[in-house]
Design a protein around this motif. Structure first.
Motif, PDB file in Angstrom:
ATOM      1  N   SER A 164      44.555  36.168  56.401  1.00  0.00           N
ATOM      2  CA  SER A 164      45.351  35.193  55.664  1.00  0.00           C
ATOM      3  C   SER A 164      44.445  34.274  54.862  1.00  0.00           C
ATOM      4  O   SER A 164      44.769  33.873  53.750  1.00  0.00           O
ATOM      5  CB  SER A 164      46.242  34.402  56.617  1.00  0.00           C
ATOM      6  OG  SER A 164      45.476  33.700  57.537  1.00  0.00           O
ATOM      7  N   SER A 167      43.493  36.133  51.601  1.00  0.00           N
ATOM      8  CA  SER A 167      44.519  36.290  50.567  1.00  0.00           C
ATOM      9  C   SER A 167      44.834  34.949  49.927  1.00  0.00           C
ATOM     10  O   SER A 167      45.049  34.870  48.713  1.00  0.00           O
ATOM     11  CB  SER A 167      45.767  36.963  51.137  1.00  0.00           C
ATOM     12  OG  SER A 167      46.494  36.074  51.924  1.00  0.00           O
ATOM     13  N   VAL A 168      44.822  33.880  50.714  1.00  0.00           N
ATOM     14  CA  VAL A 168      45.079  32.565  50.130  1.00  0.00           C
ATOM     15  C   VAL A 168      43.936  32.178  49.184  1.00  0.00           C
ATOM     16  O   VAL A 168      44.167  31.696  48.077  1.00  0.00           O
ATOM     17  CB  VAL A 168      45.253  31.514  51.243  1.00  0.00           C
ATOM     18  CG1 VAL A 168      45.166  30.120  50.692  1.00  0.00           C
ATOM     19  CG2 VAL A 168      46.578  31.707  51.951  1.00  0.00           C
ATOM     20  N   ARG A 171      44.221  33.845  45.839  1.00  0.00           N
ATOM     21  CA  ARG A 171      45.219  33.195  44.975  1.00  0.00           C
ATOM     22  C   ARG A 171      44.677  31.912  44.383  1.00  0.00           C
ATOM     23  O   ARG A 171      44.871  31.610  43.211  1.00  0.00           O
ATOM     24  CB  ARG A 171      46.477  32.874  45.781  1.00  0.00           C
ATOM     25  CG  ARG A 171      47.241  34.096  46.179  1.00  0.00           C
ATOM     26  CD  ARG A 171      47.979  34.637  44.991  1.00  0.00           C
ATOM     27  NE  ARG A 171      48.281  36.023  45.230  1.00  0.00           N
ATOM     28  CZ  ARG A 171      48.830  36.829  44.332  1.00  0.00           C
ATOM     29  NH1 ARG A 171      49.130  36.383  43.141  1.00  0.00           N
ATOM     30  NH2 ARG A 171      49.067  38.077  44.622  1.00  0.00           N
ATOM     31  N   LEU A 172      44.003  31.133  45.218  1.00  0.00           N
ATOM     32  CA  LEU A 172      43.494  29.846  44.746  1.00  0.00           C
ATOM     33  C   LEU A 172      42.454  30.033  43.646  1.00  0.00           C
ATOM     34  O   LEU A 172      42.334  29.222  42.754  1.00  0.00           O
ATOM     35  CB  LEU A 172      42.900  29.048  45.913  1.00  0.00           C
ATOM     36  CG  LEU A 172      43.928  28.525  46.926  1.00  0.00           C
ATOM     37  CD1 LEU A 172      43.221  27.860  48.089  1.00  0.00           C
ATOM     38  CD2 LEU A 172      44.898  27.546  46.288  1.00  0.00           C
ATOM     39  N   ASN A 174      42.615  32.066  41.299  1.00  0.00           N
ATOM     40  CA  ASN A 174      43.309  32.197  40.018  1.00  0.00           C
ATOM     41  C   ASN A 174      43.763  30.853  39.470  1.00  0.00           C
ATOM     42  O   ASN A 174      44.101  30.741  38.301  1.00  0.00           O
ATOM     43  CB  ASN A 174      44.536  33.097  40.166  1.00  0.00           C
ATOM     44  CG  ASN A 174      44.173  34.488  40.579  1.00  0.00           C
ATOM     45  OD1 ASN A 174      43.041  34.908  40.398  1.00  0.00           O
ATOM     46  ND2 ASN A 174      45.121  35.209  41.148  1.00  0.00           N
ATOM     47  N   LEU A 175      43.827  29.861  40.335  1.00  0.00           N
ATOM     48  CA  LEU A 175      44.313  28.558  39.888  1.00  0.00           C
ATOM     49  C   LEU A 175      43.187  27.647  39.417  1.00  0.00           C
ATOM     50  O   LEU A 175      43.387  26.817  38.537  1.00  0.00           O
ATOM     51  CB  LEU A 175      45.091  27.876  41.015  1.00  0.00           C
ATOM     52  CG  LEU A 175      46.447  28.505  41.351  1.00  0.00           C
ATOM     53  CD1 LEU A 175      46.941  28.033  42.700  1.00  0.00           C
ATOM     54  CD2 LEU A 175      47.462  28.172  40.279  1.00  0.00           C
ATOM     55  N   VAL A 202      46.679  24.049  50.510  1.00  0.00           N
ATOM     56  CA  VAL A 202      47.155  24.910  51.597  1.00  0.00           C
ATOM     57  C   VAL A 202      46.725  24.264  52.906  1.00  0.00           C
ATOM     58  O   VAL A 202      45.557  23.943  53.078  1.00  0.00           O
ATOM     59  CB  VAL A 202      46.557  26.322  51.472  1.00  0.00           C
ATOM     60  CG1 VAL A 202      47.138  27.233  52.531  1.00  0.00           C
ATOM     61  CG2 VAL A 202      46.818  26.892  50.096  1.00  0.00           C
TER      62      VAL A 202
ATOM     63  N   GLU B  92      51.612  32.028  40.561  1.00  0.00           N
ATOM     64  CA  GLU B  92      50.493  32.036  41.506  1.00  0.00           C
ATOM     65  C   GLU B  92      50.840  31.205  42.739  1.00  0.00           C
ATOM     66  O   GLU B  92      50.507  31.562  43.856  1.00  0.00           O
ATOM     67  CB  GLU B  92      49.225  31.461  40.860  1.00  0.00           C
ATOM     68  CG  GLU B  92      48.546  32.375  39.855  1.00  0.00           C
ATOM     69  CD  GLU B  92      48.021  33.657  40.458  1.00  0.00           C
ATOM     70  OE1 GLU B  92      47.813  33.708  41.681  1.00  0.00           O
ATOM     71  OE2 GLU B  92      47.848  34.633  39.719  1.00  0.00           O
ATOM     72  N   ASN B  95      53.304  32.907  44.969  1.00  0.00           N
ATOM     73  CA  ASN B  95      52.717  34.057  45.658  1.00  0.00           C
ATOM     74  C   ASN B  95      51.482  33.691  46.460  1.00  0.00           C
ATOM     75  O   ASN B  95      50.671  34.541  46.781  1.00  0.00           O
ATOM     76  CB  ASN B  95      52.342  35.134  44.645  1.00  0.00           C
ATOM     77  CG  ASN B  95      53.566  35.765  44.047  1.00  0.00           C
ATOM     78  OD1 ASN B  95      54.587  35.884  44.702  1.00  0.00           O
ATOM     79  ND2 ASN B  95      53.474  36.155  42.788  1.00  0.00           N
ATOM     80  N   ILE B  96      51.333  32.420  46.777  1.00  0.00           N
ATOM     81  CA  ILE B  96      50.087  31.974  47.423  1.00  0.00           C
ATOM     82  C   ILE B  96      49.838  32.702  48.743  1.00  0.00           C
ATOM     83  O   ILE B  96      48.703  32.912  49.134  1.00  0.00           O
ATOM     84  CB  ILE B  96      50.119  30.449  47.627  1.00  0.00           C
ATOM     85  CG1 ILE B  96      48.734  29.912  47.962  1.00  0.00           C
ATOM     86  CG2 ILE B  96      51.092  30.004  48.700  1.00  0.00           C
ATOM     87  CD1 ILE B  96      48.019  29.345  46.808  1.00  0.00           C
ATOM     88  N   PHE B  97      50.908  33.122  49.407  1.00  0.00           N
ATOM     89  CA  PHE B  97      50.728  33.851  50.666  1.00  0.00           C
ATOM     90  C   PHE B  97      50.726  35.356  50.456  1.00  0.00           C
ATOM     91  O   PHE B  97      51.022  36.123  51.354  1.00  0.00           O
ATOM     92  CB  PHE B  97      51.813  33.471  51.663  1.00  0.00           C
ATOM     93  CG  PHE B  97      51.717  32.044  52.119  1.00  0.00           C
ATOM     94  CD1 PHE B  97      50.622  31.618  52.840  1.00  0.00           C
ATOM     95  CD2 PHE B  97      52.719  31.147  51.819  1.00  0.00           C
ATOM     96  CE1 PHE B  97      50.523  30.304  53.269  1.00  0.00           C
ATOM     97  CE2 PHE B  97      52.630  29.831  52.249  1.00  0.00           C
ATOM     98  CZ  PHE B  97      51.522  29.401  52.965  1.00  0.00           C
ATOM     99  N   GLY B  98      50.447  35.782  49.241  1.00  0.00           N
ATOM    100  CA  GLY B  98      50.433  37.211  48.955  1.00  0.00           C
ATOM    101  C   GLY B  98      51.748  37.628  48.358  1.00  0.00           C
ATOM    102  O   GLY B  98      52.789  37.040  48.633  1.00  0.00           O
ATOM    103  N   SER B  99      51.687  38.644  47.505  1.00  0.00           N
ATOM    104  CA  SER B  99      52.885  39.007  46.770  1.00  0.00           C
ATOM    105  C   SER B  99      53.437  40.349  47.218  1.00  0.00           C
ATOM    106  O   SER B  99      54.319  40.901  46.590  1.00  0.00           O
ATOM    107  CB  SER B  99      52.575  39.055  45.280  1.00  0.00           C
ATOM    108  OG  SER B  99      51.547  39.975  45.053  1.00  0.00           O
TER     109      SER B  99
END
Lengths: 283, 284
Positions: A164, A167-168, A171-172, A174-175, A202, B92, B95-99
């Motif tokens: 987890s 994956s978080v 995503r971050l 990309n931000l 998060v 984004e 989908n922060i916890f995965g998409s």
């Protein structure tokens, strides 16, 4: 200087590939330090990549392990080597290898020679030899690769499960480019990205707080407010490199934070421990 | 005070609050209108629900409708709220916890907006991990009115999406335009491209099982910029049915019916202006 090691277990070869692969994710070039008790992969870069200190017990990887260092007093060998090239050499041995022998050799230049025996279809034994060029470090440079001093951290927290977390973090990334990683003594950990367009944070909770006993910390807990977050800003790419390098599921990752000064991740697997000191961004 | 109770106390300051147990019910619909070159979306909130609009090159408009029933809780204090937001960032965050759409626990979402000039607040929770997002909103721009009304529709075909998906995915992207022919007579529906390697036609017979309704009154041929219409394939791939309509001016409307994980039906709509005054084969 002499170094020679041998294993007949495929699982050992595979584990070696994983460890070197993990290191290779973080750096192109590192130092392999060989001593009587341990083998280390060391990266000493405080600015860009951060420091890596990976310790392995050779007994878990090799059945035979012999080394003779520079001299009797300094019985160690320091080699500069590319972890990816080691992976390339070892990959010949996946699935079928009978034996793996590693030697420090002197060909036209110093090399780590990987000798892998594979049974061929006709039953004969084929031997593959890979020479990975290395650079032998003179003793005056050894002091650059000492085990990093573990400073007094404000907080040490056991990180959430790698999957987890990864994956978080992806995503971050990309931000934004930077993340503030912080934790408090209630067991909350926060990953926060702030950009012109958005702020995302998060929050993980109920994490285990690790108490490091090193004498002087005795008086500390009282003057720490429970809810106060201690954190530092890091490049998300560096964190992601560290997280994605771990090809096997580690039993746990401990994240040590020193407010605005240092983030130090400590990862323990059965037979390997990796320490990673992330460069902290100050603004 | 924990984060969640703080949030509850602040609820009164928001003009829009929407809660959802499964964030994927929103993210799949928004994904259908999102593409990298159309980042800014306009969000309209009314008592019926949310409408999210993105426009490209002033000639394509994509609308996603999230009716209020999609949300477990939907509260609105003012009527007709609108703001603009960067859709890429919104996606984004959602989908922060995965998409990955494959099963598993889906994160829950709470979305709040405090009115003009305030950021859009998102609160996502999955397995005890809470993510707070605050995304800056922008001044809403006026959106295009394509003036597409059903009274002026000359041709309309409803079909299953899968049959168009294949055709769309295989479109020759070297062609600048996509020509759509709709006609009451043969070949009924024809998609043509004119690329470097030649001209391609895909014909769809009206008797096919895939075609659910065929109401074409006039033979009409229109061209649309392929690069602009191509992103609608995203909507196509998640939808179950598509309705393709053109009006007397040659404007194209594509309506996609998307069924979410809770079985509710949502709609995504694309409007597209024709590329040029096609040399009329439309003798009337």
């Amino acid at each position: 200087m002499k170094f020679r090691a041998k294993t007949e277990e495929i699982s050992n070869i595979e584990q070696l590939i994983r460890v070197c692969g993990s290191i290779g994710k973080m750096t192109q070039l590192c130092v392999l330090r060989i001593s009587e008790q341990n083998m280390f992969f060391i990266l000493n870069d405080k600015v860009v990549h951060g420091g890596v200190w990976c310790q392995m017990n050779p007994d878990n990887f090799f059945e035979e392990y012999r080394m003779e260092g520079l001299s009797e007093e300094s019985n160690e060998i320091y080699l500069e080597v590319s972890p990816d090239e080691i992976v390339q050499a070892l990959k010949t041995g996946t699935y079928a290898a009978k034996t793996l022998k590693v030697k420090l050799t002197k060909k036209s230049s110093p090399c780590l020679t990987f000798e892998i025996e594979l049974p061929s279809q006709s039953g004969r034994i084929q031997t593959f030899i890979h020479d990975v060029p290395v650079n032998v470090l003179p003793k005056r440079l050894w002091s650059d690769y000492k085990e990093p001093l573990v400073p007094q951290f404000d907080i040490s927290v056991a990180m959430p499960p790698l999957k987890s977390l990864k994956s978080v973090t992806e995503r971050l990334k990309n931000l934004g480019s930077y993340m503030e990683l912080s934790a408090n003594h209630n067991g909350d950990m926060r990953m926060r990205v702030e950009t012109e367009q958005a702020t995302v944070s998060v929050n993980f909770k109920d994490l285990e707080i690790v108490h490091v006993d090193n004498g002087s910390s005795q008086s500390q807990p009282q003057n720490r407010m429970m809810g106060r977050f201690y954190g530092a800003k890091v490049d998300i790419k560096n964190l992601l490199m560290f997280l994605s390098g771990q090809l096997v599921n580690p039993s746990r990752i401990i994240c040590n934070i020193m407010e605005n000064r240092a983030i130090h991740c400590f990862l323990i697997q059965e037979d390997v421990s990796i320490q990673y000191c992330m460069p902290v961004i100050n603004n | 005070m924990t984060l969640s109770t703080q949030q509850r106390d602040q609820d009164s300051q928001y003009v829009l609050i929407a809660k959802l147990d499964n964030v994927r019910n929103v993210s799949t619909i928004l994904k259908a209108i999102h593409s990298k070159d159309r980042e800014i979306a306009t969000v309209f909130a009314s008592e019926n629900g949310l409408k999210v609009t993105v426009e490209t090159a002033k000639c394509i408009q994509a609308n996603a409708f999230l009716q209020s029933e999609v949300f477990q809780e939907y509260r609105l204090k003012e009527n007709n709220i609108s703001f603009q937001i960067n859709l890429t960032i919104l996606m984004e965050c959602l989908n922060i916890f995965g998409s990955n759409t494959a099963g598993g626990a889906a994160p829950a979402l709470k979305m709040c907006y405090g009115g003009y000039g305030t950021p859009l607040m998102l609160l996502l929770e999955e397995l005890g991990v809470v993510t707070d997002c605050s995304i800056k909103t922008l001044e809403p721009d006026e959106t295009l009115d394509f003036n597409f009304c059903s009274a002026n529709v000359v041709n309309k075909i409803i079909m299953k999406s899968e049959c168009l998906t294949d055709a769309f995915q295989e479109l020759d992207m070297t062609s600048e335009v996509l020509e759509i022919l709709m006609s009451p007579d043969k070949p009924y529906l024809r998609l043509s491209t004119f690329g470097h390697c030649g001209t391609t036609f895909s014909d769809f017979p009206k008797e096919s099982d895939m075609v659910e309704s065929f109401q074409c009154t006039t033979t009409q041929t229109n061209r649309y910029k392929l690069s602009l219409i191509k992103p609608s394939v995203k909507a196509l791939s998640v939808s179950s049915k598509v309705s393709m309509r053109t009006d007397h001016r040659g404007f194209l409307s594509l309506q996609y019916m998307i069924r979410n994980e809770d079985g509710q039906v949502c709609f995504v709509e694309y409007y597209c202006a024709p590329d040029e005054e096609a040399e009329d084969e439309d003798y009337d």
